[in-house]
Design an enzyme around this catalytic site. Structure first.
Site, PDB file in Angstrom:
ATOM      1  CG  ASP A  67      39.873 -21.027  43.463  1.00  0.00           C
ATOM      2  OD1 ASP A  67      39.567 -19.997  42.813  1.00  0.00           O
ATOM      3  OD2 ASP A  67      40.557 -21.938  42.994  1.00  0.00           O
ATOM      4  CG  ASP A 136      49.735 -28.970  41.159  1.00  0.00           C
ATOM      5  OD1 ASP A 136      48.725 -28.562  40.522  1.00  0.00           O
ATOM      6  OD2 ASP A 136      49.929 -28.694  42.356  1.00  0.00           O
ATOM      7  CG  HIS A 138      45.893 -26.904  41.011  1.00  0.00           C
ATOM      8  ND1 HIS A 138      47.145 -26.394  41.313  1.00  0.00           N
ATOM      9  CD2 HIS A 138      45.264 -25.910  40.347  1.00  0.00           C
ATOM     10  CE1 HIS A 138      47.244 -25.169  40.854  1.00  0.00           C
ATOM     11  NE2 HIS A 138      46.126 -24.840  40.258  1.00  0.00           N
ATOM     12  CD  GLU A 143      47.755 -27.415  44.925  1.00  0.00           C
ATOM     13  OE1 GLU A 143      47.915 -28.016  43.846  1.00  0.00           O
ATOM     14  OE2 GLU A 143      48.206 -26.280  45.152  1.00  0.00           O
TER      15      GLU A 143
HETATM   16  C1  F6R Z   1      41.640 -20.304  39.696  1.00  0.00           C
HETATM   17  C2  F6R Z   1      41.844 -21.723  39.939  1.00  0.00           C
HETATM   18  C3  F6R Z   1      43.089 -22.429  39.540  1.00  0.00           C
HETATM   19  C4  F6R Z   1      43.594 -22.050  38.149  1.00  0.00           C
HETATM   20  C5  F6R Z   1      44.889 -22.812  37.825  1.00  0.00           C
HETATM   21  C6  F6R Z   1      45.468 -22.377  36.493  1.00  0.00           C
HETATM   22  O1  F6R Z   1      40.387 -19.870  40.163  1.00  0.00           O
HETATM   23  O2  F6R Z   1      40.990 -22.332  40.513  1.00  0.00           O
HETATM   24  O3  F6R Z   1      42.877 -23.814  39.602  1.00  0.00           O
HETATM   25  O4  F6R Z   1      42.612 -22.350  37.205  1.00  0.00           O
HETATM   26  O5  F6R Z   1      45.831 -22.585  38.826  1.00  0.00           O
HETATM   27  O6  F6R Z   1      45.889 -21.042  36.599  1.00  0.00           O
HETATM   28  P1  F6R Z   1      46.313 -20.212  35.322  1.00  0.00           P
HETATM   29  O7  F6R Z   1      45.101 -20.046  34.485  1.00  0.00           O
HETATM   30  O8  F6R Z   1      46.780 -18.882  35.858  1.00  0.00           O
HETATM   31  O9  F6R Z   1      47.388 -20.979  34.637  1.00  0.00           O
END
Ligand code: F6R
Length: 244
Positions: A67, A136, A138, A143
């Protein structure tokens, strides 16, 4: 689904890097699906160390990232493009033309997403898709909602995600509200999936992913339907939960 319980963030990063290194060694032209964020940063650091020690060769490796924020240029230090260069790409012998991230600076959401999905289809299948887990539930920027989004699309970030990601920005208003992201269908097409999870604040959602109903309200729960998923989680994230 295999769940490996490790002591802490460092142990998770070492095991995660070893897992990816094995794929790179066994398939030197593999297409790797990569993630950004705090969770995989330690894993990338370990991969760089292995490369510097002469144990890994990225010259044939190809990558697609999950992403990118919409409305952020590549050279912006908050872009995922910048993150990947800082943490991995500029430190190993990967060819820049073999790395792919949606262009957050291009406002044509439909065009960017269709082109990215086609590109993954063309380059694929993804050998291993690396994932973190959002607070959450995701995965990528899929989401919680009423359905699992299928293909690459432009997603609106949830309040909780904006809250969690504001630590990277000067102030909350600066966190982009939209992102281009692989869909759940895109991720589920990967041959194998490696999810890394660390920290007590992820324990509740990880338990839902592992043991709760499979539901788009907890997007990560869909992974239970994938035939080859490995989760490496530390003690804090697993709490008293199941593990091998
Ligand atoms: C990042 C992504 C997100 C993260 C998630 C956890 O490319 O796709 O889904 O993996 O938000 O983020 P962290 O690792 O910062 O807790």
């Amino acid at each position: 689904m295999k769940v490996y319980r490790v002591k802490d963030y460092d142990a998770m990063s070492r095991k995660g890097a070893a897992f990816l290194a094995a794929k790179i060694i066994l398939k030197p032209n593999a297409l790797l699906g990569l993630a950004t964020g705090s969770t995989p940063a330690g894993t990338y650091k370990r991969l760089v160390e292995m490369y510097q020690a002469g144990d890994l060769d990225f010259s044939g490796i190809r990558t697609v990232n999950l992403d990118e924020y919409r409305g952020i240029q590549q050279e912006d230090p908050n872009s995922y493009y910048y993150f990947m260069n800082e943490n991995l790409f500029s430190k190993v012998n990967i060819l820049p033309e073999n790395t792919h991230i949606p262009d957050g600076g291009d406002p044509d959401a439909q065009g960017v997403c269709r082109e990215y999905e086609d590109k993954i289809e063309r380059l694929g299948p993804i050998e291993v898709q690396l994932l973190g887990l959002g607070h959450d539930g995701h995965i990528a920027f899929n989401e919680p909602g009423d359905e699992f989004p299928d293909q690459t699309h432009c997603a609106r970030l949830d309040r909780q995600t904006i809250e969690a990601n504001k630590r990277f920005f000067p102030k909350e208003q600066d966190v982009p509200r939209q992102a281009y992201t692989m869909g759940i269908g895109t991720i589920m097409k990967a041959r194998s999936i490696l999810m890394l999870v660390s920290g007590r604040e992820k324990a509740e959602i990880l338990k839902k992913v592992l043991e709760g109903p499979v539901t788009p309200k907890v997007p990560g729960s869909i992974l239970r339907f994938h035939p080859d998923v490995t989760i490496i989680a530390d003690e804090a994230a697993l709490g008293g939960g199941q593990a091998q």
